[in-house]
Design a protein around this motif. Structure first.
Motif, PDB file in Angstrom:
ATOM      1  N   LEU A  12     -12.643 -56.722   6.273  1.00 23.97           N
ATOM      2  CA  LEU A  12     -11.703 -55.759   6.850  1.00 23.97           C
ATOM      3  C   LEU A  12     -10.413 -55.714   6.040  1.00 23.97           C
ATOM      4  O   LEU A  12      -9.851 -54.643   5.811  1.00 23.97           O
ATOM      5  N   THR A  13      -9.955 -56.873   5.602  1.00 25.38           N
ATOM      6  CA  THR A  13      -8.752 -56.928   4.765  1.00 25.38           C
ATOM      7  C   THR A  13      -8.987 -56.204   3.447  1.00 25.38           C
ATOM      8  O   THR A  13      -8.150 -55.419   2.988  1.00 25.38           O
ATOM      9  N   THR A  14     -10.146 -56.423   2.841  1.00 24.03           N
ATOM     10  CA  THR A  14     -10.475 -55.771   1.574  1.00 24.03           C
ATOM     11  C   THR A  14     -10.477 -54.258   1.728  1.00 24.03           C
ATOM     12  O   THR A  14      -9.869 -53.540   0.920  1.00 24.03           O
ATOM     13  N   MET A  15     -11.136 -53.761   2.769  1.00 24.54           N
ATOM     14  CA  MET A  15     -11.168 -52.307   2.984  1.00 24.54           C
ATOM     15  C   MET A  15      -9.774 -51.785   3.299  1.00 24.54           C
ATOM     16  O   MET A  15      -9.385 -50.727   2.818  1.00 24.54           O
ATOM     17  N   GLY A  16      -9.031 -52.508   4.093  1.00 30.35           N
ATOM     18  CA  GLY A  16      -7.670 -52.089   4.417  1.00 30.35           C
ATOM     19  C   GLY A  16      -6.802 -51.986   3.177  1.00 30.35           C
ATOM     20  O   GLY A  16      -6.037 -51.034   3.008  1.00 30.35           O
ATOM     21  N   LEU A  17      -6.918 -52.975   2.292  1.00 26.92           N
ATOM     22  CA  LEU A  17      -6.160 -52.941   1.043  1.00 26.92           C
ATOM     23  C   LEU A  17      -6.561 -51.752   0.171  1.00 26.92           C
ATOM     24  O   LEU A  17      -5.712 -51.092  -0.433  1.00 26.92           O
ATOM     25  N   PHE A  19      -7.826 -48.853   1.208  1.00 32.15           N
ATOM     26  CA  PHE A  19      -7.296 -47.633   1.823  1.00 32.15           C
ATOM     27  C   PHE A  19      -5.789 -47.519   1.612  1.00 32.15           C
ATOM     28  O   PHE A  19      -5.277 -46.444   1.298  1.00 32.15           O
ATOM     29  N   GLU A  20      -5.058 -48.617   1.789  1.00 30.15           N
ATOM     30  CA  GLU A  20      -3.605 -48.589   1.591  1.00 30.15           C
ATOM     31  C   GLU A  20      -3.248 -48.299   0.140  1.00 30.15           C
ATOM     32  O   GLU A  20      -2.311 -47.536  -0.136  1.00 30.15           O
ATOM     33  N   GLU A  23      -3.973 -44.545  -0.503  1.00 33.22           N
ATOM     34  CA  GLU A  23      -2.943 -43.711   0.132  1.00 33.22           C
ATOM     35  C   GLU A  23      -1.621 -43.791  -0.632  1.00 33.22           C
ATOM     36  O   GLU A  23      -0.964 -42.786  -0.883  1.00 33.22           O
TER      37      GLU A  23
END
Length: 156
Positions: A12-17, A19-20, A23
Protein backbone atom coordinates in the motif's frame (compact mmCIF):
# COMPACT_ATOMS: atom_id res chain seq x y z
CA UNK A 1 -6.25 -11.13 8.46
CA UNK A 2 -7.29 -8.01 10.39
CA UNK A 3 -7.72 -4.64 8.73
CA UNK A 4 -4.91 -3.12 10.81
CA UNK A 5 -2.53 -5.78 9.50
CA UNK A 6 -3.70 -5.26 5.93
CA UNK A 7 -3.32 -1.49 6.22
CA UNK A 8 0.29 -1.94 7.34
CA UNK A 9 1.12 -3.86 4.15
CA UNK A 10 4.13 -2.20 2.46
CA UNK A 11 2.50 -2.71 -0.94
CA UNK A 12 0.00 0.00 0.00
CA UNK A 13 2.87 2.36 0.78
CA UNK A 14 4.52 1.55 -2.55
CA UNK A 15 1.33 2.25 -4.51
CA UNK A 16 0.68 5.39 -2.49
CA UNK A 17 4.16 6.68 -3.23
CA UNK A 18 3.72 5.94 -6.93
CA UNK A 19 0.39 7.80 -7.05
CA UNK A 20 1.77 10.76 -5.07
CA UNK A 21 4.88 10.95 -7.25
CA UNK A 22 2.76 10.85 -10.43
CA UNK A 23 0.38 13.52 -9.17
CA UNK A 24 3.26 15.73 -8.07
CA UNK A 25 5.14 15.31 -11.34
CA UNK A 26 2.09 16.19 -13.40
CA UNK A 27 1.63 19.35 -11.31
CA UNK A 28 5.28 20.35 -11.82
CA UNK A 29 5.32 19.53 -15.57
CA UNK A 30 1.90 20.93 -16.47
CA UNK A 31 3.02 24.57 -16.75
CA UNK A 32 5.52 23.63 -19.47
CA UNK A 33 2.89 22.28 -21.86
CA UNK A 34 0.26 24.83 -20.86
CA UNK A 35 2.68 27.64 -21.69
CA UNK A 36 2.83 26.15 -25.19
CA UNK A 37 -0.97 26.14 -25.46
CA UNK A 38 -1.25 22.37 -25.06
CA UNK A 39 -2.94 19.93 -22.72
CA UNK A 40 -1.00 16.96 -21.39
CA UNK A 41 -2.92 14.74 -23.80
CA UNK A 42 -2.08 17.05 -26.71
CA UNK A 43 1.62 16.87 -25.83
CA UNK A 44 1.48 13.10 -25.44
CA UNK A 45 -0.10 12.70 -28.89
CA UNK A 46 2.30 15.15 -30.55
CA UNK A 47 5.30 13.39 -29.00
CA UNK A 48 4.02 10.00 -30.18
CA UNK A 49 3.52 11.35 -33.71
CA UNK A 50 6.96 13.02 -33.63
CA UNK A 51 8.67 9.80 -32.60
CA UNK A 52 6.85 7.60 -35.13
CA UNK A 53 8.07 6.67 -38.58
CA UNK A 54 7.05 9.39 -41.01
CA UNK A 55 5.63 11.37 -38.08
CA UNK A 56 2.34 9.57 -38.57
CA UNK A 57 0.24 6.93 -36.85
CA UNK A 58 -2.92 5.13 -37.80
CA UNK A 59 -5.76 6.61 -35.78
CA UNK A 60 -6.33 3.21 -34.16
CA UNK A 61 -2.67 3.02 -33.10
CA UNK A 62 -2.76 6.54 -31.67
CA UNK A 63 -5.90 5.57 -29.74
CA UNK A 64 -4.17 2.47 -28.35
CA UNK A 65 -1.00 4.35 -27.40
CA UNK A 66 -2.91 7.14 -25.64
CA UNK A 67 -5.43 4.73 -24.10
CA UNK A 68 -8.31 6.61 -25.71
CA UNK A 69 -11.49 5.24 -27.22
CA UNK A 70 -12.15 5.64 -30.93
CA UNK A 71 -14.33 8.67 -30.23
CA UNK A 72 -11.77 10.04 -27.76
CA UNK A 73 -8.94 9.94 -30.30
CA UNK A 74 -11.25 11.47 -32.91
CA UNK A 75 -11.90 14.43 -30.58
CA UNK A 76 -8.17 14.71 -29.80
CA UNK A 77 -7.19 14.81 -33.48
CA UNK A 78 -10.07 17.21 -34.21
CA UNK A 79 -8.58 19.58 -31.60
CA UNK A 80 -5.04 19.16 -32.96
CA UNK A 81 -6.35 19.85 -36.47
CA UNK A 82 -8.12 23.03 -35.30
CA UNK A 83 -4.79 24.13 -33.78
CA UNK A 84 -3.01 23.28 -37.06
CA UNK A 85 -0.72 20.82 -35.27
CA UNK A 86 -1.86 17.62 -36.98
CA UNK A 87 -3.94 16.56 -39.95
CA UNK A 88 -5.71 13.44 -41.10
CA UNK A 89 -4.53 11.55 -44.13
CA UNK A 90 -6.24 8.66 -45.89
CA UNK A 91 -4.27 5.61 -46.83
CA UNK A 92 -4.08 5.27 -50.63
CA UNK A 93 -6.08 2.26 -51.75
CA UNK A 94 -7.82 1.76 -48.39
CA UNK A 95 -10.29 4.48 -47.50
CA UNK A 96 -11.00 2.78 -44.16
CA UNK A 97 -7.50 3.53 -42.84
CA UNK A 98 -6.84 7.05 -41.64
CA UNK A 99 -3.60 8.42 -40.25
CA UNK A 100 -2.96 11.27 -37.87
CA UNK A 101 0.04 13.16 -39.25
CA UNK A 102 2.17 15.79 -37.53
CA UNK A 103 2.20 19.11 -39.42
CA UNK A 104 5.11 21.53 -39.68
CA UNK A 105 3.33 23.70 -37.13
CA UNK A 106 3.08 20.65 -34.85
CA UNK A 107 6.83 20.06 -35.18
CA UNK A 108 7.49 23.70 -34.40
CA UNK A 109 5.25 23.55 -31.32
CA UNK A 110 7.11 20.47 -30.06
CA UNK A 111 10.42 22.30 -30.60
CA UNK A 112 9.00 25.24 -28.64
CA UNK A 113 7.72 23.17 -25.70
CA UNK A 114 10.44 20.50 -25.39
CA UNK A 115 13.29 22.57 -23.91
CA UNK A 116 11.24 23.68 -20.89
CA UNK A 117 9.56 20.29 -20.61
CA UNK A 118 12.90 18.45 -20.61
CA UNK A 119 14.34 20.91 -18.10
CA UNK A 120 11.36 20.30 -15.80
CA UNK A 121 11.74 16.52 -16.20
CA UNK A 122 15.40 16.87 -15.24
CA UNK A 123 14.63 19.12 -12.28
CA UNK A 124 11.71 17.19 -10.81
CA UNK A 125 12.37 13.61 -11.90
CA UNK A 126 15.47 12.24 -13.59
CA UNK A 127 17.87 14.71 -11.97
CA UNK A 128 16.76 13.68 -8.49
CA UNK A 129 18.07 10.15 -9.01
CA UNK A 130 21.58 8.82 -9.33
CA UNK A 131 22.39 7.15 -12.66
CA UNK A 132 22.08 3.76 -10.96
CA UNK A 133 18.71 4.63 -9.42
CA UNK A 134 17.43 5.93 -12.75
CA UNK A 135 18.61 2.80 -14.61
CA UNK A 136 16.90 0.60 -12.01
CA UNK A 137 13.70 2.64 -12.17
CA UNK A 138 13.57 2.50 -15.98
CA UNK A 139 14.21 -1.25 -15.94
CA UNK A 140 11.49 -1.76 -13.34
CA UNK A 141 9.01 0.42 -15.21
CA UNK A 142 9.65 -1.57 -18.41
CA UNK A 143 8.89 -4.83 -16.58
CA UNK A 144 5.64 -3.39 -15.23
CA UNK A 145 4.67 -1.74 -18.53
CA UNK A 146 5.29 -4.95 -20.46
CA UNK A 147 3.19 -6.95 -17.97
CA UNK A 148 0.22 -4.57 -17.92
CA UNK A 149 0.45 -3.54 -21.60
CA UNK A 150 1.98 -6.52 -23.43
CA UNK A 151 0.90 -5.09 -26.79
CA UNK A 152 2.53 -1.71 -26.17
CA UNK A 153 4.75 -0.47 -28.97
CA UNK A 154 8.23 0.11 -27.60
CA UNK A 155 9.60 3.60 -28.17
CA UNK A 156 12.90 3.30 -26.33
Amino acid sequence: MKATELLADPRLTTMGLLFEAHEGLVAKLQPTWSKGGLSGLDLNALLRLSRSTGQRLRMSDLAAQTKLSTSGVTRLVDRLERLGLARRESFPGDRRTTYAVLTDAGSQRIEQVLPDYLAAIERWFTGLLSPEQLDALVAGLRVIRDAVHPDAERQD
